[in-house]
Design an enzyme around this catalytic site. Structure first.
Site, PDB file in Angstrom:
ATOM      1  CG  HIS A  61     -85.559 -22.069 -13.171  1.00 36.49           C
ATOM      2  ND1 HIS A  61     -86.049 -22.956 -14.104  1.00 36.49           N
ATOM      3  CD2 HIS A  61     -86.557 -21.168 -12.942  1.00 36.49           C
ATOM      4  CE1 HIS A  61     -87.280 -22.611 -14.431  1.00 36.49           C
ATOM      5  NE2 HIS A  61     -87.617 -21.525 -13.736  1.00 36.49           N
ATOM      6  CD  GLU A  97     -91.414 -27.732 -16.521  1.00 26.83           C
ATOM      7  OE1 GLU A  97     -92.148 -27.075 -15.753  1.00 26.83           O
ATOM      8  OE2 GLU A  97     -91.664 -27.885 -17.731  1.00 26.83           O
ATOM      9  N   GLY A 122     -87.534 -22.007 -17.861  1.00 28.00           N
ATOM     10  CA  GLY A 122     -86.247 -22.698 -17.893  1.00 28.00           C
ATOM     11  C   GLY A 122     -85.323 -22.115 -18.948  1.00 28.00           C
ATOM     12  CB  CYS A 132     -89.138 -25.475 -19.382  1.00 27.39           C
ATOM     13  SG  CYS A 132     -89.465 -24.563 -17.849  1.00 27.39           S
ATOM     14  CB  CYS A 174     -96.133 -21.903 -16.274  1.00 24.21           C
ATOM     15  SG  CYS A 174     -96.063 -23.052 -17.667  1.00 24.21           S
TER      16      CYS A 174
END
Length: 278
Positions: free
Chosen positions: A162, A211, A223, A220, A68
């Site tokens: 991703h 997500e 991301g 994000c 994260c």
């Protein structure tokens, strides 16, 4: 805490004994009945010398997450403000590997700026994971929507999976439905975070993120890094890119393949409290 509206419940497991049942994580993540968050960040003492602390990350649905980016920034600020370490740069061990973050100042609104070094991105399918017969930059997959749709994407591994999709405008496209279909697609065996990217110029992109286990979020960190990785490999952007998201703009720096990628953003500490686990 939050970074550009990507919000977190930070649990201090360094100065107290903590046990977090998965059912309780789901309850606390409910924005109507609990506290509400995108991810829960549980900071613990590191069991080895590879990092200063261990960071356990739960998505709102109670499933563990490997990485994260924005959460890393918030945890670094928390550790600094709580004097849990004398180090200016904090190393955090996650399921996706060791990441580092440095607190270095405030923005115009008084929010703390943090830079996170999030490791080396990968497009190797087995490392994402993504099911593919060969390793190339982009792939086309069929999605079972109202009508079968073909989507071209670039899979990127940031310690978590991703899928980056380039679009021109997002106005009339049902991005939520597309992301949902991708997240249950057989070629993503552990699901996937989906990024829809609009290229503005070589130093600016716009991003919407869906997500896994959470839904669309205001921002994000991993991301944003995955989007810049895909955009740079496709030849669309340079090494320093501003990434506009619903919650605000972050800065991503990446020199290219085999180099680590970094994320810089503002963090906010919203409130402190006690939760009693009865």
């Amino acid at each position: 805490m939050h970074a550009l509206g990507n919000d977190f419940l930070v649990i201090d497991g360094v100065r107290q004994e903590v046990a977090l049942p998965v059912d309780w994580v789901r309850f606390a993540g409910d924005r109507h009945r609990g506290v509400g968050f995108d991810q829960l960040l549980w900071i613990k003492e590191s069991e080895d010398n590879s990092a200063d602390f261990e960071l356990v990350i739960y998505n709102r649905d109670g499933n563990l997450a490997q990485q994260c980016g924005n959460g890393t920034l918030c945890v670094a600020r928390f550790v600094s403000e709580e004097n849990l370490s004398a180090n200016s740069t904090i190393a955090l061990k996650t399921l996706g590997g060791v990441v580092k973050a440095t607190v270095f100042g405030s923005d115009a609104d008084g929010n703390t700026r943090v830079r996170g070094d999030l490791g080396i991105p990968t497009t190797e399918p087995k490392c994402i994971p993504f099911v593919a017969d060969s390793h190339r930059l982009d792939y086309e997959i069929d999605l079972a929507l109202e009508a079968t749709a073909k989507i071209r994407l670039i899979p990127v591994g940031m310690g978590n999976p991703h899928a980056v999709v380039f679009i021109t405008k997002s106005g009339s496209i049902n991005l939520e439905a597309i992301a949902g279909a991708m997240q249950i697609h057989e070629r993503f065996p552990v699901s996937v975070n989906v990024e829809f990217v609009e290229i503005v110029d070589r130093s600016l992109i716009r991003l919407r993120v869906f997500e896994r286990g959470v839904g669309e979020t205001m921002a994000c960190g991993t991301g944003a890094c995955a989007a810049v990785t895909a955009a740079k490999l496709a030849g669309h952007v340079d090494s320093r890119v501003s990434v506009e998201q619903v919650g605000g703009t972050v800065s991503v720096d990446w020199a290219g393949p085999d180099h680590p990628i970094s994320l810089t953003a503002s963090t906010s500490r919203v409130f402190d409290g006690e939760i009693h686990l009865d």
